[in-house]
Write a protein that holds these residues in place. Structure first.
Motif, PDB file in Angstrom:
ATOM      1  N   PHE A  77     -30.705  -9.869  11.162  1.00  0.00           N
ATOM      2  CA  PHE A  77     -31.822 -10.826  11.085  1.00  0.00           C
ATOM      3  C   PHE A  77     -31.563 -12.091  11.895  1.00  0.00           C
ATOM      4  O   PHE A  77     -32.220 -13.113  11.687  1.00  0.00           O
TER       5      PHE A  77
ATOM      6  N   ARG B 261     -26.905 -24.308  11.779  1.00  0.00           N
ATOM      7  CA  ARG B 261     -26.246 -23.020  11.557  1.00  0.00           C
ATOM      8  C   ARG B 261     -25.008 -23.184  10.682  1.00  0.00           C
ATOM      9  O   ARG B 261     -24.039 -23.793  11.095  1.00  0.00           O
TER      10      ARG B 261
ATOM     11  N   ILE C   2     -28.689 -19.649   7.845  1.00  0.00           N
ATOM     12  CA  ILE C   2     -28.841 -19.168   9.221  1.00  0.00           C
ATOM     13  C   ILE C   2     -29.702 -20.132  10.047  1.00  0.00           C
ATOM     14  O   ILE C   2     -30.453 -20.932   9.489  1.00  0.00           O
ATOM     15  N   PRO C   3     -29.592 -20.068  11.377  1.00  0.00           N
ATOM     16  CA  PRO C   3     -30.343 -21.019  12.231  1.00  0.00           C
ATOM     17  C   PRO C   3     -31.818 -20.636  12.336  1.00  0.00           C
ATOM     18  O   PRO C   3     -32.330 -20.300  13.411  1.00  0.00           O
TER      19      PRO C   3
ATOM     20  N   PRO D  89     -31.674 -15.204  13.978  1.00  0.00           N
ATOM     21  CA  PRO D  89     -32.788 -15.878  14.663  1.00  0.00           C
ATOM     22  C   PRO D  89     -32.562 -16.053  16.164  1.00  0.00           C
ATOM     23  O   PRO D  89     -33.483 -16.437  16.877  1.00  0.00           O
ATOM     24  N   TYR D  90     -31.340 -15.784  16.647  1.00  0.00           N
ATOM     25  CA  TYR D  90     -31.096 -15.859  18.089  1.00  0.00           C
ATOM     26  C   TYR D  90     -31.500 -14.583  18.818  1.00  0.00           C
ATOM     27  O   TYR D  90     -31.389 -14.514  20.041  1.00  0.00           O
TER      28      TYR D  90
ATOM     29  N   SER E 137     -24.260  -8.266  15.944  1.00  0.00           N
ATOM     30  CA  SER E 137     -24.864  -9.503  15.405  1.00  0.00           C
ATOM     31  C   SER E 137     -25.450  -9.173  14.044  1.00  0.00           C
ATOM     32  O   SER E 137     -25.607  -8.008  13.696  1.00  0.00           O
ATOM     33  N   CYS E 138     -25.793 -10.186  13.290  1.00  0.00           N
ATOM     34  CA  CYS E 138     -26.500  -9.934  12.029  1.00  0.00           C
ATOM     35  C   CYS E 138     -27.886  -9.381  12.355  1.00  0.00           C
ATOM     36  O   CYS E 138     -28.513  -9.817  13.323  1.00  0.00           O
TER      37      CYS E 138
ATOM     38  N   TRP F  21     -19.160 -17.486   7.496  1.00  0.00           N
ATOM     39  CA  TRP F  21     -18.985 -16.035   7.499  1.00  0.00           C
ATOM     40  C   TRP F  21     -17.916 -15.565   8.477  1.00  0.00           C
ATOM     41  O   TRP F  21     -17.429 -14.452   8.379  1.00  0.00           O
ATOM     42  N   LYS F  22     -17.612 -16.400   9.492  1.00  0.00           N
ATOM     43  CA  LYS F  22     -16.668 -15.945  10.530  1.00  0.00           C
ATOM     44  C   LYS F  22     -15.456 -16.867  10.668  1.00  0.00           C
ATOM     45  O   LYS F  22     -14.331 -16.490  10.421  1.00  0.00           O
TER      46      LYS F  22
ATOM     47  N   THR G 191     -19.632 -10.119   8.381  1.00  0.00           N
ATOM     48  CA  THR G 191     -20.713 -10.900   7.762  1.00  0.00           C
ATOM     49  C   THR G 191     -21.403 -10.080   6.676  1.00  0.00           C
ATOM     50  O   THR G 191     -22.146 -10.632   5.871  1.00  0.00           O
TER      51      THR G 191
HETATM   52  S1  SF4 Z   1     -25.192 -13.449  14.317  1.00  0.00           S
HETATM   53 FE1  SF4 Z   1     -26.715 -15.076  13.906  1.00  0.00          FE
HETATM   54  S2  SF4 Z   1     -27.066 -15.017  11.696  1.00  0.00           S
HETATM   55 FE2  SF4 Z   1     -25.151 -13.893  12.095  1.00  0.00          FE
HETATM   56  S3  SF4 Z   1     -23.509 -15.373  11.852  1.00  0.00           S
HETATM   57 FE3  SF4 Z   1     -24.089 -15.391  14.010  1.00  0.00          FE
HETATM   58  S4  SF4 Z   1     -25.680 -17.017  14.228  1.00  0.00           S
HETATM   59 FE4  SF4 Z   1     -25.443 -16.491  12.044  1.00  0.00          FE
END
Ligand code: SF4
Length: 248
Positions: A173, A92, A80-81, A175-176, A170-171, A98-99, A35
């Motif tokens: 930032f 989302r 992003i969510p 939001p989860y 994870s990213c 991105w994936k 990402t």
């Molecule tokens: S980690 Fe969070 S911000 Fe990153 S791709 Fe997954 S849901 Fe999106």
């Protein structure tokens, strides 16, 4: 073709290491959908252990979305969510863009028409996230579920084989994130925290008339009191654990 989705978290690294050490069949490729927003520690980890996997015959392919990978797309829409002021969460787009899609583009370009068995990094404690593939040429497989392994079992297996347990992937930032993840970044006050604050400010006005936030408190990240009882000088008998992730 056997492919593994390698997010560089505990579960996916365990599957890759098991494949490298012969405890699981050899994958043809481990695909890292980067990402570009992972925690600094994750990028350091993959530098250390990518080589370890490679010399044991695991081919690693890194894929990225072709467009700009910011939290806003080229039209200024939020990817992003994010948490919406007075409402729920924004839809989302990031996981797909991105994936999932970069992985599929890679598979389509390399499978030579063959069906793909795609290993997904879900352990028994996340079994609710299991979903069949929505395209005919890919079949999902969950080796950790087949082995009845939880996230803790994966960490124990890595330690038993003298392998490093990766940090949560994870990213920065996302939001989860739960409270523990936000607090950890805030306490470190490093590049990951600064990037999260920057993205939080960047998305704020992306969905007028509502304000968007990365934190569920729906306040600017810098204004939130992220201290826990221990930080405030009170005793805590339990520690929180960071479990959130977006997955595929
Ligand atoms: S980690 Fe969070 S911000 Fe990153 S791709 Fe997954 S849901 Fe999106």
């Amino acid at each position: 073709m056997i492919a593994l989705s390698l997010g560089w978290g505990v579960q996916s690294f365990t599957m890759a290491a098991m494949s490298a050490l012969g405890e699981l069949p050899r994958v043809d490729v481990a695909i890292h959908a980067d990402t570009t927003h992972e925690h600094d520690e994750t990028y350091k980890f993959l530098c250390r252990w990518g080589y370890w996997l490679s010399v044991r015959g695991i081919e690693i392919a890194t894929v990225r979305a072709p467009n700009k990978l910011g939290a806003l797309d080229e039209y200024g829409a939020c990817m992003i969510p994010a948490h919406i002021d007075g409402r729920g969460m924004f839809s989302r787009q990031c996981t797909d863009n991105w994936k999932r899609l970069p992985i599929r583009r890679y598979l389509q370009a390399h499978r030579n028409g063959a069906p793909v068995e795609l290993w997904i990094d879900i352990s028994t404690d996340e079994a609710l996230r299991m979903k069949p593939s929505d395209v005919k040429y890919i079949t999902h497989r969950w080796p950790l579920i087949e082995k009845r392994m939880s996230r803790n079992d994966c960490a124990a297996w890595l330690k038993a084989h003298n392998l490093e347990v990766p940090p949560k992937s994870s990213c920065v930032f996302c939001p989860y994130h739960n409270s523990a993840a936000w607090r950890e970044m805030w306490k470190e006050n490093g590049a990951d925290w600064r990037k999260s604050v920057e993205i939080d400010n960047q998305i704020r006005k992306a969905r007028p008339p509502y304000d968007l936030f990365v934190h569920p408190a729906r306040k600017p990240l810098e204004e939130i009191d992220l201290r826990n009882d221990v930080d405030r000088g009170q005793l805590s008998l339990w520690d929180e654990e960071c479990e959130g992730m977006c997955g595929l």
